[in-house]
Design a protein around this motif. Sequence first.
Motif, PDB file in Angstrom:
ATOM      1  N   PHE A 699      55.012  55.465  48.101  1.00 54.66           N
ATOM      2  CA  PHE A 699      54.934  54.981  49.490  1.00 54.66           C
ATOM      3  C   PHE A 699      56.174  55.465  50.238  1.00 54.66           C
ATOM      4  N   SER A 700      55.953  55.928  51.480  1.00 57.84           N
ATOM      5  CA  SER A 700      57.069  56.452  52.276  1.00 57.84           C
ATOM      6  C   SER A 700      57.811  55.357  53.025  1.00 57.84           C
ATOM      7  N   SER A 701      57.153  54.227  53.256  1.00 58.28           N
ATOM      8  CA  SER A 701      57.805  53.153  54.011  1.00 58.28           C
ATOM      9  C   SER A 701      57.222  51.806  53.595  1.00 58.28           C
ATOM     10  N   VAL A 702      57.916  50.763  54.068  1.00 61.36           N
ATOM     11  CA  VAL A 702      57.457  49.393  53.776  1.00 61.36           C
ATOM     12  C   VAL A 702      56.144  49.104  54.490  1.00 61.36           C
ATOM     13  N   ASP A 703      55.947  49.673  55.715  1.00 58.56           N
ATOM     14  CA  ASP A 703      54.704  49.441  56.458  1.00 58.56           C
ATOM     15  C   ASP A 703      53.509  50.032  55.718  1.00 58.56           C
ATOM     16  N   GLU A 704      53.697  51.254  55.164  1.00 58.66           N
ATOM     17  CA  GLU A 704      52.599  51.861  54.393  1.00 58.66           C
ATOM     18  C   GLU A 704      52.283  50.991  53.154  1.00 58.66           C
ATOM     19  N   LEU A 705      53.322  50.456  52.561  1.00 50.98           N
ATOM     20  CA  LEU A 705      53.120  49.569  51.417  1.00 50.98           C
ATOM     21  C   LEU A 705      52.291  48.340  51.813  1.00 50.98           C
ATOM     22  N   ARG A 706      52.623  47.724  52.935  1.00 53.76           N
ATOM     23  CA  ARG A 706      51.916  46.514  53.363  1.00 53.76           C
ATOM     24  C   ARG A 706      50.451  46.795  53.682  1.00 53.76           C
ATOM     25  N   ASP A 707      50.131  48.006  54.222  1.00 49.49           N
ATOM     26  CA  ASP A 707      48.726  48.334  54.511  1.00 49.49           C
ATOM     27  C   ASP A 707      47.898  48.411  53.237  1.00 49.49           C
ATOM     28  N   ALA A 708      48.508  48.823  52.121  1.00 46.10           N
ATOM     29  CA  ALA A 708      47.764  48.966  50.863  1.00 46.10           C
ATOM     30  C   ALA A 708      47.618  47.647  50.099  1.00 46.10           C
ATOM     31  N   VAL A 709      48.410  46.665  50.438  1.00 46.37           N
ATOM     32  CA  VAL A 709      48.363  45.390  49.719  1.00 46.37           C
ATOM     33  C   VAL A 709      47.034  44.655  50.014  1.00 46.37           C
ATOM     34  N   ARG A 710      46.405  44.127  48.981  1.00 44.11           N
ATOM     35  CA  ARG A 710      45.196  43.303  49.103  1.00 44.11           C
ATOM     36  C   ARG A 710      45.398  41.991  48.325  1.00 44.11           C
ATOM     37  N   PRO A 711      44.777  40.944  48.803  1.00 42.01           N
ATOM     38  CA  PRO A 711      44.858  39.685  48.048  1.00 42.01           C
ATOM     39  C   PRO A 711      44.228  39.839  46.659  1.00 42.01           C
ATOM     40  N   GLU A 712      44.716  39.051  45.745  1.00 46.14           N
ATOM     41  CA  GLU A 712      44.212  39.131  44.357  1.00 46.14           C
ATOM     42  C   GLU A 712      42.721  38.820  44.288  1.00 46.14           C
ATOM     43  N   LYS A 713      42.234  37.875  45.107  1.00 54.32           N
ATOM     44  CA  LYS A 713      40.816  37.545  45.117  1.00 54.32           C
ATOM     45  C   LYS A 713      39.990  38.719  45.602  1.00 54.32           C
ATOM     46  N   THR A 714      40.503  39.427  46.612  1.00 54.75           N
ATOM     47  CA  THR A 714      39.751  40.589  47.146  1.00 54.75           C
ATOM     48  C   THR A 714      39.643  41.679  46.086  1.00 54.75           C
ATOM     49  N   VAL A 715      40.769  41.937  45.387  1.00 59.86           N
ATOM     50  CA  VAL A 715      40.759  42.970  44.343  1.00 59.86           C
ATOM     51  C   VAL A 715      39.779  42.564  43.229  1.00 59.86           C
ATOM     52  N   SER A 716      39.813  41.293  42.831  1.00 57.48           N
ATOM     53  CA  SER A 716      38.910  40.844  41.771  1.00 57.48           C
ATOM     54  C   SER A 716      37.461  40.969  42.206  1.00 57.48           C
ATOM     55  N   ARG A 717      37.181  40.620  43.473  1.00 58.46           N
ATOM     56  CA  ARG A 717      35.812  40.699  43.962  1.00 58.46           C
ATOM     57  C   ARG A 717      35.301  42.142  43.949  1.00 58.46           C
ATOM     58  N   LEU A 718      36.183  43.122  44.402  1.00 63.66           N
ATOM     59  CA  LEU A 718      35.749  44.522  44.422  1.00 63.66           C
ATOM     60  C   LEU A 718      35.549  45.065  43.012  1.00 63.66           C
ATOM     61  N   GLU A 719      36.454  44.684  42.112  1.00 63.80           N
ATOM     62  CA  GLU A 719      36.309  45.145  40.723  1.00 63.80           C
ATOM     63  C   GLU A 719      35.021  44.592  40.096  1.00 63.80           C
ATOM     64  N   LYS A 720      34.677  43.315  40.444  1.00 65.34           N
ATOM     65  CA  LYS A 720      33.452  42.731  39.889  1.00 65.34           C
ATOM     66  C   LYS A 720      32.211  43.459  40.408  1.00 65.34           C
ATOM     67  N   LYS A 721      32.248  43.832  41.692  1.00 68.66           N
ATOM     68  CA  LYS A 721      31.098  44.541  42.253  1.00 68.66           C
ATOM     69  C   LYS A 721      30.913  45.881  41.551  1.00 68.66           C
ATOM     70  N   LEU A 722      32.024  46.622  41.335  1.00 66.01           N
ATOM     71  CA  LEU A 722      31.931  47.913  40.648  1.00 66.01           C
ATOM     72  C   LEU A 722      31.417  47.714  39.222  1.00 66.01           C
ATOM     73  N   SER A 723      31.929  46.682  38.529  1.00 63.31           N
ATOM     74  CA  SER A 723      31.493  46.417  37.154  1.00 63.31           C
ATOM     75  C   SER A 723      30.017  46.029  37.108  1.00 63.31           C
ATOM     76  N   ASP A 724      29.563  45.163  38.064  1.00 59.08           N
ATOM     77  CA  ASP A 724      28.159  44.734  38.089  1.00 59.08           C
ATOM     78  C   ASP A 724      27.232  45.913  38.324  1.00 59.08           C
ATOM     79  N   ALA A 725      27.638  46.850  39.211  1.00 59.76           N
ATOM     80  CA  ALA A 725      26.783  48.016  39.481  1.00 59.76           C
ATOM     81  C   ALA A 725      26.618  48.869  38.226  1.00 59.76           C
ATOM     82  N   ALA A 726      27.722  49.060  37.483  1.00 56.14           N
ATOM     83  CA  ALA A 726      27.638  49.845  36.255  1.00 56.14           C
ATOM     84  C   ALA A 726      26.744  49.173  35.221  1.00 56.14           C
ATOM     85  N   LYS A 727      26.876  47.843  35.098  1.00 52.50           N
ATOM     86  CA  LYS A 727      26.064  47.111  34.125  1.00 52.50           C
ATOM     87  C   LYS A 727      24.582  47.159  34.495  1.00 52.50           C
ATOM     88  N   GLU A 728      24.274  47.005  35.772  1.00 47.38           N
ATOM     89  CA  GLU A 728      22.872  47.027  36.194  1.00 47.38           C
ATOM     90  C   GLU A 728      22.232  48.397  35.914  1.00 47.38           C
TER      91      GLU A 728
END
Length: 984
Positions: A699-728
Amino acid sequence: MRLHRLEVAAFGPYRGREVVDFDALGSDGLFLLHGETGAGKTTLLDAVAFALFGVVPGARGEVKQLRCDSAAPEDSTEIALELTVQGQRMKLVRSPEYERPKRRGDGTTKQQARASLTWLDGVPAGYPAEGLTRIDEVGRTVQGLLGMSADQFFQVVLLPQGEFARFLRADTDERERLLEKLFGTKRFADVEAWFRNLRLERRQELDRRRQGAREWVARFAQVAREEAPEEGLPDWVAGIRERAAESVREAEAVEARARSVQEKAETVLAERRTAAERLHRVRAAHRKLAALEEQQPELKRWSAEVEAAHRAATVAGVATQAERCAQELEQARQGEQRQAHELGEHGPADAEVPELRRLAGELREEAGALAGLVAEAEQQRRDERELKRLGEVASEARERTAVLSAKLTGLPEKLAKLRAGLEAANAAEVQLEALRAKETELVAGVRDATGLPAAEAALRRAEDEVRAATEHHLEAREHRLELRALRLDGMAAELAARLVDGAPCPVCGSGDHPVLAQATKGLVDREQEATAEAAERRAEQSRTAAENARHRAETALTALRERLRGRTEAELSTELDQVRVELARASALAKRKAELVAGTKEAEAESASLQEKRLAAENAVTEAETQRRTLAVHIEERGRRLEAARGEHADVSSRRAHLTGVVRALDALAEARLRRVTAEDQLSRRQAELREALERAGFSSVDELRDAVRPEKTVSRLEKKLSDAAKEEAAARSVLAEPELAGISPRDEVDLESAATAAKAARTEAETAVAATRAAASRAKDLDSIAERLEAEERAIRPLEAEFAELDALTDVVNGRGQNARRMSLRSYVLAARLEEVAVAATARLRTMSQGRYSFVHSDAKGARGTKGGLGLDVLDDYSGTIRPAKTLSGGESFLASLSLALGLADVVAAETGGALLDTLFVDEGFGTLDAETLDVVMDILDELRAGGRVVGLVSHVEELRQRIPTRLRVRKARTGSTLEVQM
């Protein structure tokens, strides 16, 4: 029983204390109480009765006014009697209840009844040596030793001729009441009641069992859905059970056929369901793969977002720590400025931390030196308040001492009144038990008297119903017999109506029927005859029920009359009112006992408490004054020390508080300055660590870092969606690869509806068959169970009916009904036997007195109009050889008969009660009706009574008796001044 000495004081007409020495009077075995009418002869007998039992005989006992009206207020009413019973010499002393003037003030107060028994010649086993003082214990002891009640004693020792004259002329019921008092027949009455109650219980039990059997028949008919016949019940039950078993067998056959059809339809349906399920799985897998193909762009975007969030997560923590250090530094600078402002002019605000620490230590030592004086200043304030309080305590204690002394002044008089009231309540409580028992007896008597007209009316109604039911039964029987005759007359036409050409005749056997009998007018068939028979049975049942009701009404009426014994409702109500008045008075006094006990205890406790409190108050005055003087000296010495230590401040506490505040301000400023320096160093280190972490994460700056940050629940939700699609996707391809789905195309079709319809119809038909089989089996089982219970009930009822018939007949005999030809109850039978003994004993004396002319004749024949008998008493006149009623005797003859009957009854009752040696008898009045010759005969009979040491006392105003027996003692009556002479 032998009387020795009688003393009466203020009793009846005797104002003073009078003494009768029976030992002196009875030395010759015969003495006379003589005096004009009203001289007080019978009063001496009343005194003897009252000393023994606490009551006097006859109507005089109902007045309950035993004290002499002219007695002095200070004289006590008292009766003392010395006697010997069963070898035990004792002294009885009794005083009745009466009103006396109050010892203080006006009005009267009630003097309670008293009784005592003292042993004069040894103490019998089981009795206290000191004697008895409770009224009820004295009464029970006297009655136990004498072996007779007060009523028996009045009849066999005090022989009142007037009552025996009434006995001679009395009817059966009146004679029975007197004999019941004399001879204890309650146990026989209890036997009669026991039989009646047992019969009622057994009848109720039999009715319950019969009702139970009828209920089982009704339940069987309800389950069978048929009306139960009045006859042939066992055959009807057996037929119903056989038909129910046949229904079960038919239903089971239908059920077997329906189950076979159902199994075939279910097999076809299962095969088609399997094919339909496989086709559904293939179609679902193809649809899932098509949907995942359309979702690929969105899945790639989610994957990139998750990767950037994972990189940002490694640096976010360092950035957050750097921000927190910057905030802490700013807070430390603000805190330092506040503490410097608070210190102000009390210290060097710009000094360094070591200098601030040194100044705070010096001031802390100075404040510590003042701590002891601060405690003394606080104690000084407490002591000043205590000094004021002690003054108030001493003043209050003086006032309390005066108040308590005033309260103690009136308590002795209050205690005396409470104790007097408690004594009256105790005496009333002793009377309550006897009064309540008498009230209960009278209430039951009033209730019986009130119900007597209703019972008589019920018996009349029952008799009317019996007559009506009997007439109806006879009419029904006559109608049934008439129909039977008509049917027999038309029996030939009835048989001819059933003949068929060529068929043999049931009478002669011929197949030819040339001339058929013709039905005449009024032909009766079997149904009409059966209807008439049923009507007759119902009429017979109604008649039986009416007769049972009449029997119950007779039993109830007889029981009421036996309990009332001729007493009317008005008599019972009047006596009940009197008892209730006495009971209310005694209850009111007795109810106050607890209140008076509590009041007495409270007053005694109050007196003790007040005395104790007064002593405590006096001690409190002394103690408070002593403490107050000592405390004043300590306060003065401590005040001088505190004045020197406070300096320019208001007090020592103020000066110490000022020093303590400056110390706290210096310490706070030193701590704030130290926190600010530490925060500056910490911020410099965190900023260097943040720059290195950003470079490693890309990251080149603190602002770029903050744009990439996601809440832990959001990350878990996206990972679950990717995992569910693969399983289906994997699951769909796995389904299509299964061997059993090979060759199945999504475009294939399966006909499932027709197979389901056929299976449903077969299942419904099978369930209907099963339900029918179960219903038939349940019905057959219920019928069998009810039939078994019905048979058991009938078997159990048969011995009960036989036993009840025997008990019913025996109860009627014991109670003077049924097969009892003389209509005598068991109690009447026993009394008749006793009366027969009395007649035999009395006849011996009556024949002598009447010079062989008269004898008593006892009859046990039943009375007129079917009334009970057994207590008839007539006189046989040997002059005429006829038996005539005792009512036809003249006045003198009645006296001889009454005296003979009294003496005979005395002998029988004495033997019945254990033969307690009745060594003293009194014969009261009746001698005035005798001529001189007859009087000589009677005196000879009385001389015979003296045999064996017996003493006989005569009570009469007849002058000739006075001439025969010399005078030894005269007693003057208080109210009239008349003289009573006692002679021997």
